[in-house]
Design a protein around this motif. Structure first.
Motif, PDB file in Angstrom:
ATOM      1  N   ASP A  71     -54.622 -73.096  46.254  1.00 19.76           N
ATOM      2  CA  ASP A  71     -55.604 -74.175  46.201  1.00 19.76           C
ATOM      3  C   ASP A  71     -56.994 -73.625  45.961  1.00 19.76           C
ATOM      4  OD1 ASP A  71     -54.004 -75.826  48.996  1.00 19.76           O
ATOM      5  OD2 ASP A  71     -53.555 -75.931  46.857  1.00 19.76           O
ATOM      6  N   ALA A  72     -57.793 -74.355  45.193  1.00 18.22           N
ATOM      7  CA  ALA A  72     -59.169 -73.935  44.944  1.00 18.22           C
ATOM      8  C   ALA A  72     -59.947 -73.960  46.255  1.00 18.22           C
ATOM      9  CB  ALA A  72     -59.818 -74.861  43.929  1.00 18.22           C
ATOM     10  N   GLY A  73     -60.794 -72.987  46.442  1.00 18.64           N
ATOM     11  CA  GLY A  73     -61.639 -72.938  47.631  1.00 18.64           C
ATOM     12  C   GLY A  73     -61.086 -72.093  48.759  1.00 18.64           C
ATOM     13  N   ALA A  74     -59.799 -71.791  48.745  1.00 20.95           N
ATOM     14  CA  ALA A  74     -59.226 -70.962  49.806  1.00 20.95           C
ATOM     15  C   ALA A  74     -59.405 -69.490  49.432  1.00 20.95           C
ATOM     16  CB  ALA A  74     -57.745 -71.290  49.980  1.00 20.95           C
ATOM     17  N   SER A  75     -59.725 -68.678  50.421  1.00 16.23           N
ATOM     18  CA  SER A  75     -59.929 -67.259  50.136  1.00 16.23           C
ATOM     19  C   SER A  75     -58.593 -66.529  50.092  1.00 16.23           C
ATOM     20  CB  SER A  75     -60.826 -66.629  51.204  1.00 16.23           C
ATOM     21  OG  SER A  75     -60.110 -66.524  52.414  1.00 16.23           O
ATOM     22  N   LEU A  76     -58.619 -65.290  49.589  1.00 16.51           N
ATOM     23  CA  LEU A  76     -57.393 -64.499  49.452  1.00 16.51           C
ATOM     24  C   LEU A  76     -56.729 -64.271  50.809  1.00 16.51           C
ATOM     25  CD1 LEU A  76     -55.652 -62.958  47.438  1.00 16.51           C
ATOM     26  CD2 LEU A  76     -57.087 -60.970  47.794  1.00 16.51           C
ATOM     27  N   SER A  77     -57.532 -64.069  51.860  1.00 16.89           N
ATOM     28  CA  SER A  77     -56.951 -63.823  53.182  1.00 16.89           C
ATOM     29  C   SER A  77     -56.318 -65.080  53.781  1.00 16.89           C
ATOM     30  CB  SER A  77     -58.025 -63.281  54.128  1.00 16.89           C
ATOM     31  OG  SER A  77     -59.056 -64.230  54.265  1.00 16.89           O
ATOM     32  N   GLU A  78     -56.750 -66.270  53.330  1.00 19.91           N
ATOM     33  CA  GLU A  78     -56.183 -67.514  53.848  1.00 19.91           C
ATOM     34  C   GLU A  78     -54.905 -67.917  53.123  1.00 19.91           C
ATOM     35  OE1 GLU A  78     -59.458 -70.090  53.196  1.00 19.91           O
ATOM     36  OE2 GLU A  78     -60.391 -69.639  55.109  1.00 19.91           O
ATOM     37  N   GLN A  79     -54.571 -67.230  52.078  1.00 21.48           N
ATOM     38  CA  GLN A  79     -53.403 -67.597  51.288  1.00 21.48           C
ATOM     39  C   GLN A  79     -52.135 -67.577  52.124  1.00 21.48           C
ATOM     40  OE1 GLN A  79     -52.801 -65.219  47.839  1.00 21.48           O
ATOM     41  NE2 GLN A  79     -51.046 -66.378  47.151  1.00 21.48           N
ATOM     42  N   THR A  80     -51.934 -66.570  52.945  1.00 25.01           N
ATOM     43  CA  THR A  80     -50.706 -66.487  53.721  1.00 25.01           C
ATOM     44  C   THR A  80     -50.628 -67.605  54.747  1.00 25.01           C
ATOM     45  OG1 THR A  80     -51.768 -64.907  55.201  1.00 25.01           O
ATOM     46  CG2 THR A  80     -50.438 -64.003  53.417  1.00 25.01           C
ATOM     47  N   ILE A  81     -51.741 -67.999  55.326  1.00 26.80           N
ATOM     48  CA  ILE A  81     -51.758 -69.110  56.277  1.00 26.80           C
ATOM     49  C   ILE A  81     -51.376 -70.402  55.567  1.00 26.80           C
ATOM     50  CG2 ILE A  81     -53.236 -70.498  57.787  1.00 26.80           C
ATOM     51  CD1 ILE A  81     -54.842 -67.876  58.283  1.00 26.80           C
ATOM     52  N   THR A  82     -51.941 -70.619  54.384  1.00 29.47           N
ATOM     53  CA  THR A  82     -51.631 -71.812  53.608  1.00 29.47           C
ATOM     54  C   THR A  82     -50.151 -71.839  53.257  1.00 29.47           C
ATOM     55  OG1 THR A  82     -53.851 -71.738  52.677  1.00 29.47           O
ATOM     56  CG2 THR A  82     -52.253 -73.110  51.526  1.00 29.47           C
ATOM     57  N   GLN A  83     -49.628 -70.697  52.838  1.00 26.18           N
ATOM     58  CA  GLN A  83     -48.210 -70.627  52.487  1.00 26.18           C
ATOM     59  C   GLN A  83     -47.335 -70.859  53.721  1.00 26.18           C
ATOM     60  OE1 GLN A  83     -48.075 -66.774  50.671  1.00 26.18           O
ATOM     61  NE2 GLN A  83     -48.355 -67.577  48.611  1.00 26.18           N
ATOM     62  N   ALA A  84     -47.721 -70.295  54.841  1.00 22.47           N
ATOM     63  CA  ALA A  84     -46.941 -70.460  56.073  1.00 22.47           C
ATOM     64  C   ALA A  84     -46.927 -71.926  56.522  1.00 22.47           C
ATOM     65  CB  ALA A  84     -47.514 -69.576  57.177  1.00 22.47           C
ATOM     66  N   LEU A  85     -48.067 -72.586  56.447  1.00 19.18           N
ATOM     67  CA  LEU A  85     -48.128 -74.000  56.823  1.00 19.18           C
ATOM     68  C   LEU A  85     -47.285 -74.863  55.884  1.00 19.18           C
ATOM     69  CD1 LEU A  85     -51.895 -74.369  57.786  1.00 19.18           C
ATOM     70  CD2 LEU A  85     -49.927 -74.429  59.316  1.00 19.18           C
ATOM     71  N   ALA A  86     -47.305 -74.558  54.605  1.00 19.32           N
ATOM     72  CA  ALA A  86     -46.500 -75.312  53.639  1.00 19.32           C
ATOM     73  C   ALA A  86     -45.011 -75.138  53.933  1.00 19.32           C
ATOM     74  CB  ALA A  86     -46.832 -74.873  52.219  1.00 19.32           C
ATOM     75  N   THR A  87     -44.610 -73.912  54.234  1.00 27.53           N
ATOM     76  CA  THR A  87     -43.214 -73.641  54.564  1.00 27.53           C
ATOM     77  C   THR A  87     -42.801 -74.367  55.839  1.00 27.53           C
ATOM     78  OG1 THR A  87     -43.413 -71.470  53.536  1.00 27.53           O
ATOM     79  CG2 THR A  87     -41.528 -71.802  54.993  1.00 27.53           C
ATOM     80  N   ALA A  88     -43.650 -74.314  56.851  1.00 29.50           N
ATOM     81  CA  ALA A  88     -43.358 -75.002  58.111  1.00 29.50           C
ATOM     82  C   ALA A  88     -43.250 -76.513  57.884  1.00 29.50           C
ATOM     83  CB  ALA A  88     -44.441 -74.690  59.138  1.00 29.50           C
ATOM     84  N   GLU A 100     -42.341 -78.011  55.136  1.00 29.68           N
ATOM     85  CA  GLU A 100     -41.083 -78.277  54.436  1.00 29.68           C
ATOM     86  C   GLU A 100     -39.894 -78.253  55.401  1.00 29.68           C
ATOM     87  OE1 GLU A 100     -42.428 -76.114  50.281  1.00 29.68           O
ATOM     88  OE2 GLU A 100     -40.517 -75.582  51.184  1.00 29.68           O
ATOM     89  N   HIS A 101     -39.870 -77.276  56.297  1.00 30.17           N
ATOM     90  CA  HIS A 101     -38.772 -77.181  57.262  1.00 30.17           C
ATOM     91  C   HIS A 101     -38.772 -78.378  58.205  1.00 30.17           C
ATOM     92  CE1 HIS A 101     -37.155 -73.271  56.205  1.00 30.17           C
ATOM     93  NE2 HIS A 101     -38.408 -72.779  56.131  1.00 30.17           N
ATOM     94  N   LEU A 102     -39.940 -78.806  58.653  1.00 29.23           N
ATOM     95  CA  LEU A 102     -40.042 -79.961  59.539  1.00 29.23           C
ATOM     96  C   LEU A 102     -39.560 -81.217  58.811  1.00 29.23           C
ATOM     97  CD1 LEU A 102     -40.959 -81.114  62.255  1.00 29.23           C
ATOM     98  CD2 LEU A 102     -43.216 -81.461  61.255  1.00 29.23           C
ATOM     99  N   THR A 103     -39.970 -81.391  57.578  1.00 25.77           N
ATOM    100  CA  THR A 103     -39.556 -82.554  56.797  1.00 25.77           C
ATOM    101  C   THR A 103     -38.045 -82.592  56.621  1.00 25.77           C
ATOM    102  OG1 THR A 103     -41.663 -82.467  55.615  1.00 25.77           O
ATOM    103  CG2 THR A 103     -39.931 -83.781  54.618  1.00 25.77           C
ATOM    104  N   ARG A 104     -37.469 -81.437  56.303  1.00 26.70           N
ATOM    105  CA  ARG A 104     -36.017 -81.368  56.130  1.00 26.70           C
ATOM    106  C   ARG A 104     -35.272 -81.723  57.429  1.00 26.70           C
ATOM    107  NH1 ARG A 104     -35.935 -75.777  53.060  1.00 26.70           N
ATOM    108  NH2 ARG A 104     -36.857 -76.468  51.120  1.00 26.70           N
TER     109      ARG A 104
END
Length: 177
Positions: free
Chosen positions: A150-167, A169-173
């Motif tokens: 996503d625009a505006g997120a820093s390189l170090s925040e990428q893993t947090i963003t990815q982790a939240l997206a994965t979580a 998806e798992h919750l939705t499933r």
């Protein structure tokens, strides 16, 4: 009339000489088998050298090849025989450092394969059609990071963003079951 410096290819090979990521900007190697033969030959010529602390330069088949090794990865930048070695070395260092930033310091074959999309984007940001666009690793890594999240997120925040997206998806499933 002086032409701007150009790159023939950028290669990222593993410790056995196999492709990880390669990009050719010249028709000097018209077929895939010619490209693979060049990669094997340049790997064989350079594998016994100690290019771990700083880049090495060699002439190979009328090309200047600048290379550097780290862990089980071998980085190569090739230019014509009349190219400036310092410029080729600067491209190599920019690629090498940008990959290090994008892989968060864990530069090895496993990480490179897991983040191959970032490495290929990195190659696209450095050179286009053989013309050098950028050599500053921070700028390259920043552009690649902005393409991959996503625009505006820093390189170090990428893993947090990815982790939240994965979580999410798992919750939705689990709720939909």
């Amino acid at each position: 009339m002086e032409l701007c410096p150009s790159i023939k290819n950028i290669l990222l090979l593993d410790s056995e000489g196999k492709r990880i990521a390669v990009k050719y900007y010249s028709d000097d190697w018209p077929t895939n088998s010619a490209k693979e033969a060049f990669e094997k030959a340049v790997f064989t010529k350079t594998q016994k050298t100690n290019a771990r602390t700083e880049a090495e330069i060699t002439m190979f088949e009328n090309y200047i090849v600048v290379y550097k090794f780290v862990q089980d990865l071998h980085f190569f930048v090739t230019g014509g025989e009349n190219e400036n070695e310092v410029i080729l070395a600067t491209v190599l260092q920019g690629f090498f450092d940008a990959v290090g930033l994008l892989l968060r310091g864990t530069v090895d074959k496993k990480e490179a394969l897991e983040n191959l999309d970032l490495i290929l984007l990195c190659l696209d940001e450095i050179v286009d059609g053989g013309i050098i666009l950028e050599t500053d690793a921070n700028v390259i890594a920043g552009k690649v990071a902005s393409h991959s999240m996503d625009a505006g997120a820093s390189l170090s925040e990428q893993t947090i963003t990815q982790a939240l997206a994965t979580a999410r998806e798992h919750l939705t499933r689990s709720l939909l079951k």
